[in-house]
Design a protein around this motif. Sequence first.
Motif, PDB file in Angstrom:
ATOM      1  N   ASP A 125       0.841  -1.193   0.000  1.00  0.00           N
ATOM      2  CA  ASP A 125       0.000   0.000   0.000  1.00  0.00           C
ATOM      3  C   ASP A 125       0.878   1.245   0.000  1.00  0.00           C
ATOM      4  O   ASP A 125       1.994   1.227   0.520  1.00  0.00           O
ATOM      5  CB  ASP A 125      -0.890   0.027   1.247  1.00  0.00           C
ATOM      6  N   ALA A 126       0.339   2.308  -0.546  1.00  0.00           N
ATOM      7  CA  ALA A 126       1.113   3.547  -0.642  1.00  0.00           C
ATOM      8  C   ALA A 126       1.500   4.066   0.745  1.00  0.00           C
ATOM      9  O   ALA A 126       0.714   4.016   1.689  1.00  0.00           O
ATOM     10  CB  ALA A 126       0.304   4.600  -1.388  1.00  0.00           C
ATOM     11  N   LEU A 127       2.711   4.563   0.828  1.00  0.00           N
ATOM     12  CA  LEU A 127       3.156   5.293   2.010  1.00  0.00           C
ATOM     13  C   LEU A 127       2.425   6.642   2.001  1.00  0.00           C
ATOM     14  O   LEU A 127       2.457   7.349   1.000  1.00  0.00           O
ATOM     15  CB  LEU A 127       4.666   5.510   1.917  1.00  0.00           C
ATOM     16  N   VAL A 128       1.778   7.000   3.108  1.00  0.00           N
ATOM     17  CA  VAL A 128       1.000   8.234   3.136  1.00  0.00           C
ATOM     18  C   VAL A 128       1.825   9.338   3.804  1.00  0.00           C
ATOM     19  O   VAL A 128       2.265   9.184   4.952  1.00  0.00           O
ATOM     20  CB  VAL A 128      -0.327   8.051   3.909  1.00  0.00           C
ATOM     21  N   VAL A 129       2.058  10.416   3.068  1.00  0.00           N
ATOM     22  CA  VAL A 129       2.826  11.547   3.591  1.00  0.00           C
ATOM     23  C   VAL A 129       1.843  12.661   3.968  1.00  0.00           C
ATOM     24  O   VAL A 129       1.168  13.223   3.108  1.00  0.00           O
ATOM     25  CB  VAL A 129       3.838  12.055   2.551  1.00  0.00           C
ATOM     26  N   HIS A 130       1.767  12.934   5.270  1.00  0.00           N
ATOM     27  CA  HIS A 130       0.831  13.930   5.782  1.00  0.00           C
ATOM     28  C   HIS A 130       1.572  15.235   6.055  1.00  0.00           C
ATOM     29  O   HIS A 130       2.686  15.223   6.570  1.00  0.00           O
ATOM     30  CB  HIS A 130       0.220  13.484   7.118  1.00  0.00           C
ATOM     31  N   GLY A 131       0.907  16.346   5.766  1.00  0.00           N
ATOM     32  CA  GLY A 131       1.503  17.640   6.081  1.00  0.00           C
ATOM     33  C   GLY A 131       0.530  18.744   5.740  1.00  0.00           C
ATOM     34  O   GLY A 131      -0.531  18.505   5.146  1.00  0.00           O
ATOM     35  N   GLN A 132       0.897  19.961   6.125  1.00  0.00           N
ATOM     36  CA  GLN A 132       0.074  21.100   5.717  1.00  0.00           C
ATOM     37  C   GLN A 132       0.125  21.202   4.190  1.00  0.00           C
ATOM     38  O   GLN A 132       1.137  20.853   3.574  1.00  0.00           O
ATOM     39  CB  GLN A 132       0.636  22.393   6.309  1.00  0.00           C
ATOM     40  N   PRO A 133      -0.931  21.747   3.565  1.00  0.00           N
ATOM     41  CA  PRO A 133      -0.925  21.890   2.116  1.00  0.00           C
ATOM     42  C   PRO A 133       0.333  22.595   1.597  1.00  0.00           C
ATOM     43  O   PRO A 133       0.931  22.170   0.610  1.00  0.00           O
ATOM     44  CB  PRO A 133      -2.186  22.726   1.844  1.00  0.00           C
ATOM     45  N   VAL A 134       0.775  23.645   2.275  1.00  0.00           N
ATOM     46  CA  VAL A 134       1.947  24.402   1.813  1.00  0.00           C
ATOM     47  C   VAL A 134       3.222  23.559   1.891  1.00  0.00           C
ATOM     48  O   VAL A 134       4.126  23.691   1.053  1.00  0.00           O
ATOM     49  CB  VAL A 134       2.082  25.724   2.625  1.00  0.00           C
ATOM     50  N   THR A 135       3.281  22.667   2.863  1.00  0.00           N
ATOM     51  CA  THR A 135       4.449  21.793   3.019  1.00  0.00           C
ATOM     52  C   THR A 135       4.477  20.751   1.912  1.00  0.00           C
ATOM     53  O   THR A 135       5.522  20.499   1.284  1.00  0.00           O
ATOM     54  CB  THR A 135       4.397  21.096   4.392  1.00  0.00           C
ATOM     55  N   LEU A 136       3.334  20.133   1.659  1.00  0.00           N
ATOM     56  CA  LEU A 136       3.257  19.102   0.624  1.00  0.00           C
ATOM     57  C   LEU A 136       3.494  19.710  -0.761  1.00  0.00           C
ATOM     58  O   LEU A 136       4.159  19.110  -1.603  1.00  0.00           O
ATOM     59  CB  LEU A 136       1.896  18.404   0.682  1.00  0.00           C
ATOM     60  N   LYS A 137       2.976  20.910  -0.956  1.00  0.00           N
ATOM     61  CA  LYS A 137       3.177  21.602  -2.236  1.00  0.00           C
ATOM     62  C   LYS A 137       4.672  21.855  -2.464  1.00  0.00           C
ATOM     63  O   LYS A 137       5.178  21.715  -3.589  1.00  0.00           O
ATOM     64  CB  LYS A 137       2.398  22.929  -2.213  1.00  0.00           C
ATOM     65  N   ALA A 138       5.371  22.238  -1.411  1.00  0.00           N
ATOM     66  CA  ALA A 138       6.815  22.495  -1.527  1.00  0.00           C
ATOM     67  C   ALA A 138       7.551  21.225  -1.949  1.00  0.00           C
ATOM     68  O   ALA A 138       8.444  21.261  -2.797  1.00  0.00           O
ATOM     69  CB  ALA A 138       7.360  23.014  -0.196  1.00  0.00           C
ATOM     70  N   LEU A 139       7.174  20.099  -1.379  1.00  0.00           N
ATOM     71  CA  LEU A 139       7.811  18.826  -1.754  1.00  0.00           C
ATOM     72  C   LEU A 139       7.520  18.468  -3.206  1.00  0.00           C
ATOM     73  O   LEU A 139       8.412  18.040  -3.945  1.00  0.00           O
ATOM     74  CB  LEU A 139       7.290  17.707  -0.836  1.00  0.00           C
ATOM     75  N   GLN A 140       6.260  18.657  -3.599  1.00  0.00           N
ATOM     76  CA  GLN A 140       5.880  18.309  -4.974  1.00  0.00           C
ATOM     77  C   GLN A 140       6.604  19.199  -5.988  1.00  0.00           C
ATOM     78  O   GLN A 140       7.070  18.734  -7.020  1.00  0.00           O
ATOM     79  CB  GLN A 140       4.360  18.447  -5.143  1.00  0.00           C
ATOM     80  N   THR A 141       6.674  20.498  -5.664  1.00  0.00           N
ATOM     81  CA  THR A 141       7.245  21.458  -6.611  1.00  0.00           C
ATOM     82  C   THR A 141       8.766  21.384  -6.677  1.00  0.00           C
ATOM     83  O   THR A 141       9.347  21.456  -7.761  1.00  0.00           O
ATOM     84  CB  THR A 141       6.844  22.901  -6.201  1.00  0.00           C
ATOM     85  N   HIS A 142       9.392  21.222  -5.527  1.00  0.00           N
ATOM     86  CA  HIS A 142      10.847  21.399  -5.470  1.00  0.00           C
ATOM     87  C   HIS A 142      11.644  20.115  -5.308  1.00  0.00           C
ATOM     88  O   HIS A 142      12.861  20.131  -5.456  1.00  0.00           O
ATOM     89  CB  HIS A 142      11.197  22.363  -4.329  1.00  0.00           C
ATOM     90  N   VAL A 143      10.990  19.013  -4.974  1.00  0.00           N
ATOM     91  CA  VAL A 143      11.749  17.778  -4.712  1.00  0.00           C
ATOM     92  C   VAL A 143      11.297  16.643  -5.626  1.00  0.00           C
ATOM     93  O   VAL A 143      12.070  16.150  -6.454  1.00  0.00           O
ATOM     94  CB  VAL A 143      11.613  17.361  -3.232  1.00  0.00           C
ATOM     95  N   PHE A 144      10.029  16.250  -5.498  1.00  0.00           N
ATOM     96  CA  PHE A 144       9.518  15.133  -6.311  1.00  0.00           C
ATOM     97  C   PHE A 144       9.018  15.686  -7.650  1.00  0.00           C
ATOM     98  O   PHE A 144       7.837  15.582  -7.971  1.00  0.00           O
ATOM     99  CB  PHE A 144       8.404  14.402  -5.554  1.00  0.00           C
ATOM    100  N   ASN A 145       9.918  16.304  -8.399  1.00  0.00           N
ATOM    101  CA  ASN A 145       9.531  17.059  -9.600  1.00  0.00           C
ATOM    102  C   ASN A 145      10.191  16.516 -10.864  1.00  0.00           C
ATOM    103  O   ASN A 145      10.248  17.203 -11.876  1.00  0.00           O
ATOM    104  CB  ASN A 145       9.873  18.546  -9.410  1.00  0.00           C
ATOM    105  N   TRP A 146      10.731  15.304 -10.808  1.00  0.00           N
ATOM    106  CA  TRP A 146      11.417  14.630 -11.914  1.00  0.00           C
ATOM    107  C   TRP A 146      12.801  15.210 -12.187  1.00  0.00           C
ATOM    108  O   TRP A 146      13.551  14.645 -12.968  1.00  0.00           O
ATOM    109  CB  TRP A 146      10.585  14.657 -13.203  1.00  0.00           C
ATOM    110  N   THR A 147      13.152  16.324 -11.568  1.00  0.00           N
ATOM    111  CA  THR A 147      14.487  16.899 -11.760  1.00  0.00           C
ATOM    112  C   THR A 147      15.376  16.556 -10.563  1.00  0.00           C
ATOM    113  O   THR A 147      16.447  15.987 -10.713  1.00  0.00           O
ATOM    114  CB  THR A 147      14.407  18.432 -11.915  1.00  0.00           C
ATOM    115  N   ILE A 148      14.884  16.902  -9.367  1.00  0.00           N
ATOM    116  CA  ILE A 148      15.631  16.537  -8.165  1.00  0.00           C
ATOM    117  C   ILE A 148      15.433  15.061  -7.865  1.00  0.00           C
ATOM    118  O   ILE A 148      16.367  14.357  -7.504  1.00  0.00           O
ATOM    119  CB  ILE A 148      15.170  17.405  -6.971  1.00  0.00           C
ATOM    120  N   TRP A 149      14.189  14.585  -8.035  1.00  0.00           N
ATOM    121  CA  TRP A 149      13.853  13.183  -7.736  1.00  0.00           C
ATOM    122  C   TRP A 149      12.579  12.815  -8.494  1.00  0.00           C
ATOM    123  O   TRP A 149      11.766  13.702  -8.780  1.00  0.00           O
ATOM    124  CB  TRP A 149      13.639  13.031  -6.217  1.00  0.00           C
ATOM    125  N   PRO A 150      12.390  11.542  -8.821  1.00  0.00           N
ATOM    126  CA  PRO A 150      11.154  11.169  -9.523  1.00  0.00           C
ATOM    127  C   PRO A 150       9.908  11.468  -8.692  1.00  0.00           C
ATOM    128  O   PRO A 150       9.967  11.534  -7.463  1.00  0.00           O
ATOM    129  CB  PRO A 150      11.311   9.653  -9.717  1.00  0.00           C
TER     130      PRO A 150
END
Length: 254
Positions: A75-100
Amino acid sequence: MKLRVLGCSGGVGNELKTTSLLVDDDILIDAGSGVGELTLDEMRKIRHVFLTHSHLDHFSFLPLLVDSIFPSIRDALVVHGQPVTLKALQTHVFNWTIWPDFAKLPTEDKPVMRYQELTPGDTFELDGRKLEMIGVNHIVPGVGYRMECDTGAFAFSGDTTTNDNLWNVLNGYDRLDLLLVEAAFANADIDLSKRSGHYTADLLAADLKKLRHKPDIYITHNKPGHETVIMSECRQAISDRKVAAAETGLVFTL
Ligand SMILES: [Zn+2]
Ligand SMILES: [Zn+2]
Protein backbone atom coordinates in the motif's frame (compact mmCIF):
# COMPACT_ATOMS: atom_id res chain seq x y z
CA MET A 1 2.87 3.16 22.24
CA LYS A 2 6.60 3.19 21.62
CA LEU A 3 8.57 6.24 20.55
CA ARG A 4 12.12 5.86 19.22
CA VAL A 5 14.33 8.85 18.48
CA LEU A 6 16.08 8.24 15.17
CA GLY A 7 17.47 11.75 14.86
CA CYS A 8 16.99 15.03 16.74
CA SER A 9 20.02 17.22 16.07
CA GLY A 10 20.08 20.59 14.35
CA GLY A 11 22.71 19.16 12.00
CA VAL A 12 24.89 16.20 11.12
CA GLY A 13 28.32 14.87 12.02
CA ASN A 14 29.30 11.45 13.36
CA GLU A 15 26.43 10.26 15.54
CA LEU A 16 24.36 13.41 14.92
CA LYS A 17 21.30 12.91 12.69
CA THR A 18 18.52 15.32 11.78
CA THR A 19 14.94 15.03 12.93
CA SER A 20 12.99 11.81 12.67
CA LEU A 21 10.90 10.03 15.30
CA LEU A 22 9.55 6.49 14.92
CA VAL A 23 6.21 5.72 16.60
CA ASP A 24 5.68 1.98 17.06
CA ASP A 25 6.89 0.46 13.81
CA ASP A 26 4.64 2.18 11.27
CA ILE A 27 4.68 5.96 11.79
CA LEU A 28 7.41 8.54 11.26
CA ILE A 29 7.24 12.09 12.47
CA ASP A 30 9.60 13.89 10.08
CA ALA A 31 12.06 12.07 7.90
CA GLY A 32 15.46 13.69 8.32
CA SER A 33 18.75 11.81 8.22
CA GLY A 34 17.72 9.83 11.33
CA VAL A 35 15.80 7.58 8.92
CA GLY A 36 19.21 6.13 8.02
CA GLU A 37 19.12 4.35 11.40
CA LEU A 38 16.40 2.02 10.09
CA THR A 39 16.99 -1.32 8.42
CA LEU A 40 15.37 -1.98 5.06
CA ASP A 41 12.80 -4.22 6.79
CA GLU A 42 11.99 -1.45 9.27
CA MET A 43 11.61 1.05 6.42
CA ARG A 44 9.17 -1.26 4.64
CA LYS A 45 6.91 -1.23 7.72
CA ILE A 46 6.47 2.57 7.68
CA ARG A 47 2.91 3.39 6.55
CA HIS A 48 2.58 7.07 7.51
CA VAL A 49 4.93 10.05 7.63
CA PHE A 50 3.78 13.22 9.40
CA LEU A 51 5.87 16.24 8.40
CA THR A 52 6.32 19.30 10.60
CA HIS A 53 7.44 21.67 7.83
CA SER A 54 9.28 21.93 4.54
CA HIS A 55 12.86 22.41 5.74
CA LEU A 56 15.44 19.98 4.41
CA ASP A 57 16.62 18.69 7.79
CA HIS A 58 13.08 17.35 8.40
CA PHE A 59 12.45 15.50 5.13
CA SER A 60 15.87 14.90 3.52
CA PHE A 61 15.68 11.10 3.77
CA LEU A 62 12.05 10.82 2.61
CA PRO A 63 13.01 10.67 -1.10
CA LEU A 64 15.64 8.03 -0.32
CA LEU A 65 13.26 6.06 1.92
CA VAL A 66 10.64 5.91 -0.81
CA ASP A 67 13.21 4.89 -3.40
CA SER A 68 14.64 2.21 -1.09
CA ILE A 69 11.27 0.53 -0.53
CA PHE A 70 10.13 1.01 -4.13
CA PRO A 71 8.28 -0.93 -5.50
CA SER A 72 8.12 -3.65 -2.87
CA ILE A 73 5.33 -2.31 -0.60
CA ARG A 74 1.70 -3.28 -0.95
CA ASP A 75 0.00 0.00 0.00
CA ALA A 76 1.11 3.55 -0.64
CA LEU A 77 3.16 5.29 2.01
CA VAL A 78 1.00 8.23 3.14
CA VAL A 79 2.83 11.55 3.59
CA HIS A 80 0.83 13.93 5.78
CA GLY A 81 1.50 17.64 6.08
CA GLN A 82 0.07 21.10 5.72
CA PRO A 83 -0.93 21.89 2.12
CA VAL A 84 1.95 24.40 1.81
CA THR A 85 4.45 21.79 3.02
CA LEU A 86 3.26 19.10 0.62
CA LYS A 87 3.18 21.60 -2.24
CA ALA A 88 6.81 22.49 -1.53
CA LEU A 89 7.81 18.83 -1.75
CA GLN A 90 5.88 18.31 -4.97
CA THR A 91 7.24 21.46 -6.61
CA HIS A 92 10.85 21.40 -5.47
CA VAL A 93 11.75 17.78 -4.71
CA PHE A 94 9.52 15.13 -6.31
CA ASN A 95 9.53 17.06 -9.60
CA TRP A 96 11.42 14.63 -11.91
CA THR A 97 14.49 16.90 -11.76
CA ILE A 98 15.63 16.54 -8.16
CA TRP A 99 13.85 13.18 -7.74
CA PRO A 100 11.15 11.17 -9.52
CA ASP A 101 7.52 11.84 -8.68
CA PHE A 102 6.87 8.74 -6.63
CA ALA A 103 3.21 9.73 -6.24
CA LYS A 104 2.91 8.57 -9.87
CA LEU A 105 5.16 5.50 -9.71
CA PRO A 106 5.08 2.68 -10.58
CA THR A 107 1.65 3.74 -11.90
CA GLU A 108 -0.63 6.70 -11.21
CA ASP A 109 -3.35 4.27 -10.09
CA LYS A 110 -1.20 2.45 -7.57
CA PRO A 111 1.69 4.70 -6.53
CA VAL A 112 4.27 3.95 -3.87
CA MET A 113 3.47 7.17 -1.98
CA ARG A 114 0.56 9.56 -1.74
CA TYR A 115 -0.06 12.90 -0.05
CA GLN A 116 -2.68 13.68 2.57
CA GLU A 117 -3.28 17.26 3.62
CA LEU A 118 -3.87 18.18 7.26
CA THR A 119 -4.31 21.62 8.75
CA PRO A 120 -3.51 22.68 12.31
CA GLY A 121 -6.28 21.54 14.62
CA ASP A 122 -6.99 18.45 12.53
CA THR A 123 -6.92 15.11 14.30
CA PHE A 124 -6.12 11.71 12.88
CA GLU A 125 -6.60 8.25 14.39
CA LEU A 126 -4.54 5.19 13.55
CA ASP A 127 -5.20 1.89 15.33
CA GLY A 128 -6.00 3.48 18.69
CA ARG A 129 -3.34 6.17 18.44
CA LYS A 130 -4.79 9.66 18.19
CA LEU A 131 -2.79 12.53 16.75
CA GLU A 132 -3.39 16.26 16.53
CA MET A 133 -1.50 18.64 14.26
CA ILE A 134 -0.66 21.84 16.15
CA GLY A 135 0.39 25.13 14.54
CA VAL A 136 3.62 26.67 15.85
CA ASN A 137 5.76 29.70 14.95
CA HIS A 138 8.65 29.02 12.57
CA ILE A 139 10.21 30.90 9.65
CA VAL A 140 8.09 28.79 7.26
CA PRO A 141 4.65 27.43 8.16
CA GLY A 142 5.35 24.79 10.80
CA VAL A 143 3.51 22.44 13.09
CA GLY A 144 4.10 20.16 16.03
CA TYR A 145 2.17 17.03 16.90
CA ARG A 146 0.55 15.57 20.00
CA MET A 147 -0.08 11.86 20.03
CA GLU A 148 -1.84 9.69 22.58
CA CYS A 149 -2.97 6.14 23.17
CA ASP A 150 -4.86 4.64 26.12
CA THR A 151 -1.76 4.57 28.29
CA GLY A 152 0.08 7.82 27.55
CA ALA A 153 0.60 10.95 25.53
CA PHE A 154 3.56 12.80 24.08
CA ALA A 155 4.06 15.97 22.08
CA PHE A 156 6.77 17.13 19.70
CA SER A 157 7.20 20.85 19.01
CA GLY A 158 8.81 20.63 15.59
CA ASP A 159 10.81 23.80 14.87
CA THR A 160 9.40 26.84 16.62
CA THR A 161 10.12 29.95 18.57
CA THR A 162 7.89 31.78 21.05
CA ASN A 163 4.19 31.08 20.53
CA ASP A 164 0.97 30.54 22.45
CA ASN A 165 -0.83 28.00 20.31
CA LEU A 166 1.29 24.95 21.12
CA TRP A 167 0.86 25.49 24.84
CA ASN A 168 -2.84 26.34 24.62
CA VAL A 169 -3.56 23.20 22.65
CA LEU A 170 -1.56 20.98 25.01
CA ASN A 171 -3.28 22.57 28.01
CA GLY A 172 -6.63 21.64 26.46
CA TYR A 173 -5.89 17.95 26.99
CA ASP A 174 -5.91 16.11 30.32
CA ARG A 175 -2.58 14.44 29.91
CA LEU A 176 0.97 14.97 28.71
CA ASP A 177 3.65 12.50 29.85
CA LEU A 178 6.49 13.41 27.53
CA LEU A 179 7.47 16.55 25.63
CA LEU A 180 10.16 16.73 22.98
CA VAL A 181 10.81 20.39 22.36
CA GLU A 182 13.47 22.25 20.47
CA ALA A 183 16.11 24.63 21.77
CA ALA A 184 18.26 25.24 18.72
CA PHE A 185 20.47 28.07 19.90
CA ALA A 186 22.43 29.27 22.91
CA ASN A 187 21.17 32.39 24.68
CA ALA A 188 23.96 34.44 23.09
CA ASP A 189 22.40 33.72 19.69
CA ILE A 190 19.06 35.33 20.55
CA ASP A 191 19.01 37.47 17.38
CA LEU A 192 19.70 34.48 15.16
CA SER A 193 17.06 32.42 16.96
CA LYS A 194 14.41 35.11 16.43
CA ARG A 195 15.32 35.59 12.78
CA SER A 196 15.25 31.85 12.09
CA GLY A 197 12.21 31.00 14.21
CA HIS A 198 13.86 28.86 16.88
CA TYR A 199 14.02 28.81 20.68
CA THR A 200 16.97 29.61 22.87
CA ALA A 201 16.97 28.15 26.39
CA ASP A 202 15.62 31.40 27.84
CA LEU A 203 12.86 31.74 25.23
CA LEU A 204 11.84 28.12 25.83
CA ALA A 205 11.89 28.56 29.62
CA ALA A 206 9.57 31.56 29.31
CA ASP A 207 7.14 29.60 27.11
CA LEU A 208 7.16 26.53 29.39
CA LYS A 209 5.60 28.71 32.08
CA LYS A 210 2.45 28.59 29.90
CA LEU A 211 2.25 24.76 30.16
CA ARG A 212 0.11 23.37 32.98
CA HIS A 213 1.34 19.77 32.62
CA LYS A 214 4.57 18.42 34.11
CA PRO A 215 5.90 16.06 31.43
CA ASP A 216 9.42 14.71 31.19
CA ILE A 217 11.13 17.14 28.82
CA TYR A 218 13.70 16.20 26.21
CA ILE A 219 15.45 18.95 24.26
CA THR A 220 15.96 18.58 20.50
CA HIS A 221 17.54 20.42 17.57
CA ASN A 222 20.66 21.74 19.34
CA LYS A 223 23.05 23.43 16.95
CA PRO A 224 25.94 20.97 16.45
CA GLY A 225 28.92 21.86 18.62
CA HIS A 226 26.77 23.97 20.96
CA GLU A 227 25.06 21.10 22.79
CA THR A 228 26.92 21.50 26.10
CA VAL A 229 26.20 25.23 26.36
CA ILE A 230 22.55 24.94 25.27
CA MET A 231 21.80 22.05 27.64
CA SER A 232 23.52 23.77 30.53
CA GLU A 233 21.46 26.92 29.85
CA CYS A 234 18.27 24.84 29.60
CA ARG A 235 18.91 23.11 32.96
CA GLN A 236 19.56 26.50 34.55
CA ALA A 237 16.58 28.31 33.00
CA ILE A 238 14.13 25.40 33.45
CA SER A 239 15.21 24.40 36.96
CA ASP A 240 11.67 23.57 38.10
CA ARG A 241 11.22 20.78 35.55
CA LYS A 242 12.88 17.53 34.56
CA VAL A 243 14.96 18.33 31.48
CA ALA A 244 17.32 16.09 29.49
CA ALA A 245 18.92 16.05 26.07
CA ALA A 246 17.22 13.96 23.41
CA GLU A 247 19.55 11.76 21.39
CA THR A 248 19.46 9.14 18.69
CA GLY A 249 18.61 5.72 20.10
CA LEU A 250 16.40 6.87 22.98
CA VAL A 251 13.23 4.77 23.27
CA PHE A 252 10.17 5.78 25.29
CA THR A 253 7.25 3.51 26.18
CA LEU A 254 4.01 5.37 26.76
ZN1 LIG B 1 13.02 24.49 10.24
ZN1 LIG C 1 14.95 21.98 11.69
